[in-house]
Write a protein that holds these residues in place. Structure first.
Motif, short mmCIF file in Angstrom:
data_model
loop_
_atom_site.label_atom_id
_atom_site.label_comp_id
_atom_site.label_asym_id
_atom_site.label_seq_id
_atom_site.Cartn_x
_atom_site.Cartn_y
_atom_site.Cartn_z
N ALA A 30 25.32 11.38 -33.65
CA ALA A 30 26.08 11.59 -32.41
C ALA A 30 25.51 10.73 -31.28
N VAL A 31 24.19 10.62 -31.20
CA VAL A 31 23.57 9.77 -30.18
C VAL A 31 24.00 8.32 -30.39
N GLU A 32 23.92 7.85 -31.64
CA GLU A 32 24.30 6.48 -31.93
C GLU A 32 25.77 6.23 -31.58
N ALA A 33 26.63 7.17 -31.92
CA ALA A 33 28.06 7.01 -31.62
C ALA A 33 28.31 7.02 -30.11
N SER A 34 27.62 7.90 -29.39
CA SER A 34 27.84 7.96 -27.95
C SER A 34 27.31 6.71 -27.25
N VAL A 35 26.21 6.15 -27.75
CA VAL A 35 25.69 4.90 -27.18
C VAL A 35 26.69 3.76 -27.42
N ALA A 36 27.23 3.69 -28.64
CA ALA A 36 28.21 2.64 -28.94
C ALA A 36 29.46 2.81 -28.07
N ASN A 37 29.90 4.03 -27.90
CA ASN A 37 31.07 4.30 -27.06
C ASN A 37 30.79 3.93 -25.61
N LYS A 38 29.63 4.32 -25.13
CA LYS A 38 29.24 4.01 -23.74
C LYS A 38 29.18 2.50 -23.53
N ASP A 39 28.62 1.78 -24.47
CA ASP A 39 28.53 0.32 -24.36
C ASP A 39 29.92 -0.31 -24.37
N ARG A 40 30.81 0.21 -25.21
CA ARG A 40 32.18 -0.30 -25.29
C ARG A 40 32.90 -0.09 -23.95
N ILE A 41 32.75 1.11 -23.40
CA ILE A 41 33.41 1.42 -22.13
C ILE A 41 32.82 0.56 -21.01
N ARG A 42 31.52 0.38 -21.02
CA ARG A 42 30.88 -0.44 -19.99
C ARG A 42 31.42 -1.87 -20.02
N THR A 70 40.35 1.17 -13.80
CA THR A 70 38.90 1.05 -13.57
C THR A 70 38.32 2.41 -13.23
N GLU A 71 39.02 3.16 -12.40
CA GLU A 71 38.54 4.50 -12.05
C GLU A 71 38.48 5.39 -13.29
N ARG A 72 39.48 5.31 -14.15
CA ARG A 72 39.50 6.10 -15.39
C ARG A 72 38.34 5.66 -16.30
N GLY A 73 38.10 4.35 -16.35
CA GLY A 73 36.98 3.84 -17.16
C GLY A 73 35.64 4.37 -16.68
N ILE A 74 35.49 4.43 -15.35
CA ILE A 74 34.24 4.97 -14.79
C ILE A 74 34.07 6.44 -15.18
N ALA A 75 35.15 7.21 -15.14
CA ALA A 75 35.09 8.62 -15.54
C ALA A 75 34.74 8.74 -17.03
N GLU A 76 35.31 7.88 -17.86
CA GLU A 76 35.00 7.89 -19.29
C GLU A 76 33.54 7.50 -19.53
N TYR A 77 33.04 6.57 -18.76
CA TYR A 77 31.65 6.15 -18.88
C TYR A 77 30.72 7.31 -18.55
N GLU A 78 31.03 8.02 -17.48
CA GLU A 78 30.22 9.19 -17.11
C GLU A 78 30.26 10.24 -18.22
N ALA A 79 31.44 10.46 -18.80
CA ALA A 79 31.55 11.43 -19.90
C ALA A 79 30.72 10.98 -21.11
N ALA A 80 30.74 9.69 -21.39
CA ALA A 80 29.94 9.16 -22.51
C ALA A 80 28.45 9.31 -22.25
#
Length: 176
Positions: free
Chosen positions: A36-48, A119-129
């Protein structure tokens, strides 16, 4: 079934069996948390990466507007690529706020209708990640601590069985 019919030995083997089952479950929980950590890091990097691209679009449009209308200089400073999570978020919010205050002008220079909202939605997704990653790390750390504790309990049970077996072997080898 243990060959020794001593009730203490039987109870200790039962305790050990229960502890080993719990340890297996904790190891599985820990493995799931690591994944789960690995997946969330990958997701966070993708969103960033997506957010960064949107911020770069905003900056290019703002630069074009500033070149054509120098009296209305719009300075949007992108977060550094090496910025940590919090600094990245703060800088992204500052860029978004700066672009939002000049939205009408930026529309005149090609700002897509949805870019600010996306962009605002992406920032919210990044915070969630980021939160998902923190929760997963907490789960991993918790499982690791429980594994350490249960390992100590297993070793205590094994030492107890060792002592019981040694007594049994000694009693059988000494003639009365």
């Amino acid at each position: 079934e243990h060959p020794d019919d001593n009730p203490v030995t039987v109870a200790t083997v039962g305790t050990l069996t229960t502890l080993l089952s719990r340890a297996d479950a904790l190891l599985e929980q820990q493995r799931a948390a690591v994944l789960a950590v690995e997946a969330s890091v990958a997701n966070k990097d993708r969103i960033r990466t997506i957010i960064r691209g949107k911020l770069e679009h905003l900056q290019r449009i703002a630069d074009a507007a500033s070149l054509r209308q120098p009296d209305v200089a719009i300075r949007l400073r992108l977060p550094k690529r090496s910025a940590g999570q919090r600094r990245f978020l703060t800088a992204a919010r500052v860029v978004l706020a700066g672009a939002s205050t000049r939205k009408e002008l930026l529309h005149d220079y090609g700002l897509p209708e949805t870019l600010l909202q996306d962009t605002e939605r992406g920032i919210a997704e990044y915070e969630a990640a980021m939160e998902e990653k923190a929760v997963s790390i907490g789960s991993q750390v918790g499982a690791s601590a429980q594994i350490d504790a249960i390992t100590r309990e297993i070793m205590e049970a094994v030492r107890h069985l060792d002592a019981l077996c040694r007594v049994e072997v000694e009693e059988r080898s000494l003639p009365l």
